[in-house]
Design an enzyme around this catalytic site. Structure first.
Site, PDB file in Angstrom:
ATOM      1  N   ASP A 132      15.361   4.579  18.884  1.00 39.38           N
ATOM      2  CA  ASP A 132      16.559   4.496  18.057  1.00 39.38           C
ATOM      3  C   ASP A 132      17.707   3.873  18.838  1.00 39.38           C
ATOM      4  O   ASP A 132      17.822   4.060  20.033  1.00 39.38           O
ATOM      5  CB  ASP A 132      17.051   5.900  17.654  1.00 39.38           C
ATOM      6  N   PRO A 165      38.632  14.376   8.540  1.00 34.16           N
ATOM      7  CA  PRO A 165      39.025  13.263   9.408  1.00 34.16           C
ATOM      8  C   PRO A 165      39.737  13.758  10.666  1.00 34.16           C
ATOM      9  O   PRO A 165      39.872  13.007  11.631  1.00 34.16           O
ATOM     10  CB  PRO A 165      39.943  12.425   8.520  1.00 34.16           C
ATOM     11  N   GLU A 181      44.235  17.932   0.697  1.00 33.64           N
ATOM     12  CA  GLU A 181      44.711  17.806   2.079  1.00 33.64           C
ATOM     13  C   GLU A 181      43.936  18.707   3.035  1.00 33.64           C
ATOM     14  O   GLU A 181      44.303  18.856   4.193  1.00 33.64           O
ATOM     15  CB  GLU A 181      46.212  18.114   2.160  1.00 33.64           C
ATOM     16  N   ARG A 189      16.272  13.708   9.682  1.00 35.92           N
ATOM     17  CA  ARG A 189      15.280  12.736  10.157  1.00 35.92           C
ATOM     18  C   ARG A 189      14.770  13.077  11.560  1.00 35.92           C
ATOM     19  O   ARG A 189      13.731  12.565  11.963  1.00 35.92           O
ATOM     20  CB  ARG A 189      15.843  11.301  10.111  1.00 35.92           C
TER      21      ARG A 189
HETATM   22 CL1  6GU Z   1      34.204  14.248   7.769  1.00 36.54          CL
HETATM   23  N1  6GU Z   1      35.964  13.848   5.837  1.00 36.54           N
HETATM   24  C1  6GU Z   1      36.886  13.130   5.219  1.00 36.54           C
HETATM   25  N2  6GU Z   1      37.457  13.598   4.118  1.00 36.54           N
HETATM   26  N3  6GU Z   1      37.279  11.938   5.643  1.00 36.54           N
HETATM   27  C2  6GU Z   1      36.699  11.488   6.746  1.00 36.54           C
HETATM   28  C3  6GU Z   1      35.720  12.183   7.436  1.00 36.54           C
HETATM   29  C4  6GU Z   1      35.366  13.379   6.951  1.00 36.54           C
HETATM   30  N4  6GU Z   1      35.336  11.468   8.500  1.00 36.54           N
HETATM   31  C5  6GU Z   1      36.040  10.374   8.462  1.00 36.54           C
HETATM   32  N5  6GU Z   1      36.869  10.366   7.416  1.00 36.54           N
END
Ligand code: 6GU
Length: 255
Positions: A185, A101, A128, A170
């Protein structure tokens, strides 16, 4: 293209062998390897994580375990490992994708960029995250990208890998079969796609828009463009500001 995924939950990646992705594997367009990180643990408990330096909640994935896993998948130069697309071949450094994230946002442009790679390795973190030195050291022999699939938090990177792999695969020649390429797309022209309809012409008192049955291809194209513009303005005004718009587009948006 070869995809390798390292994870503590290999079963989570089973969908890589289903449907469209599975067909690409069966046809030899993609090779997929899914690897259990615990195969590289050093202790009887197969421990992959430890407490964070500096304190704080949660656990951090150990660099020792990740380092050995990545060394086996992409042998460092001079270790006499498998030949092929490794660090010793500067034209084909593998791409290491670390879903987190805290990464840069993944986009359709990234999917197109990744679709040109010969080899992608995904490192799925849980807890984490992974000790940062793993990413830093891997960048000596791989191109490394830490990417996020959106502004929300998942438990681990596995689902993000499925998302990214599907978006990339894809795009590979032969995967989608008989489509008019990817020109239509959502995002290919920077706009969202408008609505689609099929038979019957009237369903639960709801008719299909008349213009779509007119046979007037120019009018249909203009209607679709307008729907696309209106939908984008409504749902993703941020995209609209970057799209290439003509006079007729601006007229539609002013209405
Ligand atoms: Cl790539 N990984 C995790 N654990 N949480 C996320 C993410 C990735 N993208 C958004 N939230």
């Amino acid at each position: 293209m070869r995809l390798d995924v390292v994870t503590v939950f290999p079963d989570y990646l089973a969908p890589l062998r289903l449907a469209l992705l599975g067909r690409a594997v069966d046809r030899g367009i993609v090779e997929v390897g899914v690897h259990d990180l615990r195969a590289w643990t050093h202790d009887v408990h197969k421990s992959v994580d430890d407490t964070p330096f500096g304190g704080g909640p949660g656990m951090v994935m150990r660099p020792t375990v990740w380092g050995d896993a990545l060394d086996d998948l992409v042998p460092p130069a001079g270790t006499g490992g498998a030949t092929g697309s490794t660090a010793s071949d500067p034209d084909s450094r593998p791409l290491l994708i670390v879903p987190t994230p805290a990464g840069r946002p993944f986009s359709q442009a990234d999917a197109h960029r990744y679709a040109r790679r010969r080899r992608i390795v995904f490192a799925c973190g849980r807890y984490e995250g992974i000790d940062q030195r793993v990413v830093d050291e891997a960048s000596e022999r791989m191109d490394v990208e830490e990417v996020s699939i959106g502004d929300y938090v998942l438990i681990g990177g596995e689902v993000a890998v499925l998302v990214i792999a599907e978006a990339v695969v894809r795009l590979l020649p032969g995967v989608l079969g008989n489509r008019r390429s990817h020109e239509e797309d959502s995002f290919s022209d920077g706009l969202l796609e408008g609505p689609s309809y099929t038979r019957p012409e009237v369903w639960r008192d709801r008719p299909v828009p008349e213009v779509l049955k007119s046979g007037d291809h120019a009018r249909i194209a203009r209607w679709r463009r307008d729907e696309s513009l209106r939908r984008t303005a409504e749902r993703r005004p941020d995209l609209l500001r970057r799209a290439a718009l003509g006079a007729a587009d601006l007229q539609t948006l002013a209405e």
